[in-house]
Design a protein around this motif. Structure first.
Motif, short mmCIF file in Angstrom:
data_model
loop_
_atom_site.label_atom_id
_atom_site.label_comp_id
_atom_site.label_asym_id
_atom_site.label_seq_id
_atom_site.Cartn_x
_atom_site.Cartn_y
_atom_site.Cartn_z
N SER A 1 1.13 -1.07 -0.08
CA SER A 1 -0.03 -0.01 -0.10
C SER A 1 0.78 1.13 -0.03
N SER B 1 5.08 4.90 2.11
CA SER B 1 5.34 6.16 2.55
C SER B 1 5.77 6.07 4.20
N ASN B 2 5.35 5.34 4.88
CA ASN B 2 5.97 5.23 6.29
C ASN B 2 7.45 5.21 6.09
N VAL C 1 0.51 3.90 2.04
CA VAL C 1 0.80 4.08 3.32
C VAL C 1 1.90 3.40 3.75
#
Length: 270
Positions: free
Chosen positions: A56, A61-62, A58
């Protein structure tokens, strides 16, 4: 058990800066990204990297924000491959993301991380150019290669094609002395350099078991004394005529196990 050391806030910031810089370093026309994008943008996006990695946005991007999480080796290796990291950059990614070096891979399954410069070099050649790892697998090739080696579309193993496929004997002129013998020499050197690597030993055994000609060449090698030829004959998939090529082999200084091979037609080299 591998010890995992604590990751500081400064290292988190360094992780964020490095991963973002590696993404921005990718050219917008990078071939793996270009197949998926519509239109042109100045930078490869987080969404595109996440799609290529198979996670994902997310989760990816973490990583790019320097968030420490339970990142798996498979995820970090996928990120390293997608961002075209070299061996040292991959190690830095591991250290910053999870506080340890990559775990040693089982013999015969060592992951190959190909740097951006190497990919650009291979893809930019007008001659058939490919990259072999220590197990003689083709880990990178340009489009021109498939006119010489159509088997690359389905199988990356150069030894398997050369020693088990009758097409190799039809396509490669002087198959035994000009093509099979040099490959066996490379395999012998790889085995001497990595005596504990069971993957190389298994590859040698498989080639010798499946090909009587390979067994004869292997046994005769120490006494042959012949100079291996760099100029060889090969027949294209679409043409039965023989094309003379100069086989030029280079070593990638950032990954000594990789061999870069170009097949340069003699008419063009002159």
């Amino acid at each position: 058990m591998v010890a995992i050391r604590q990751v500081s806030a400064d290292q988190n910031s360094e992780l964020a800066a490095c991963v973002k810089a590696w993404r921005h370093r990718l050219p917008p026309d990078d071939h793996q990204v270009a197949r998926r994008r519509r239109g042109r943008r100045s930078n490869v996006t987080q969404e595109e990297i996440a799609e290529l990695v198979g996670v994902s946005v997310v989760w990816y991007s973490n990583l790019e924000r320097g968030v420490r999480a339970n990142y798996s080796d498979a995820f970090l290796d996928a990120v390293a491959g997608t961002l075209r990291l070299d061996r040292h950059e991959r190690e830095l990614l591991y250290l910053l993301a999870i506080g340890r070096m990559p775990s040693p891979a089982p013999a015969g399954t060592t992951p190959t991380v190909l740097g951006t410069a190497l990919r650009q070099f291979v893809e930019g050649q007008r001659w058939a150019t490919y990259v072999l790892d220590r197990y003689a697998r083709v880990v990178l090739h340009n489009e021109m290669c498939e006119s010489y080696y159509p088997w690359l579309r389905t199988d990356p193993s150069y030894p398997r094609w050369l020693f088990t496929d009758a097409d190799a004997r039809r396509r490669l002129v002087n198959w035994d002395t000009d093509w099979a013998a040099p490959l066996l020499t490379q395999m012998r050197i790889a085995q001497a350099l990595h005596p504990q690597d069971t993957g190389i030993a298994a590859l040698v055994d498989a080639c010798l078991e499946t090909s009587p000609e390979a067994r004869c060449l292997w046994a005769a090698h120490p006494a042959s004394g012949r100079t291996l030829r760099s100029r060889r004959g090969i027949r294209l998939a679409s043409d039965h005529r023989t094309t003379l090529v100069d086989v030029v082999t280079l070593t990638d200084p950032s990954a000594s196990d990789l061999q870069i091979v170009s097949l340069i037609p003699v008419a063009e080299a002159a």
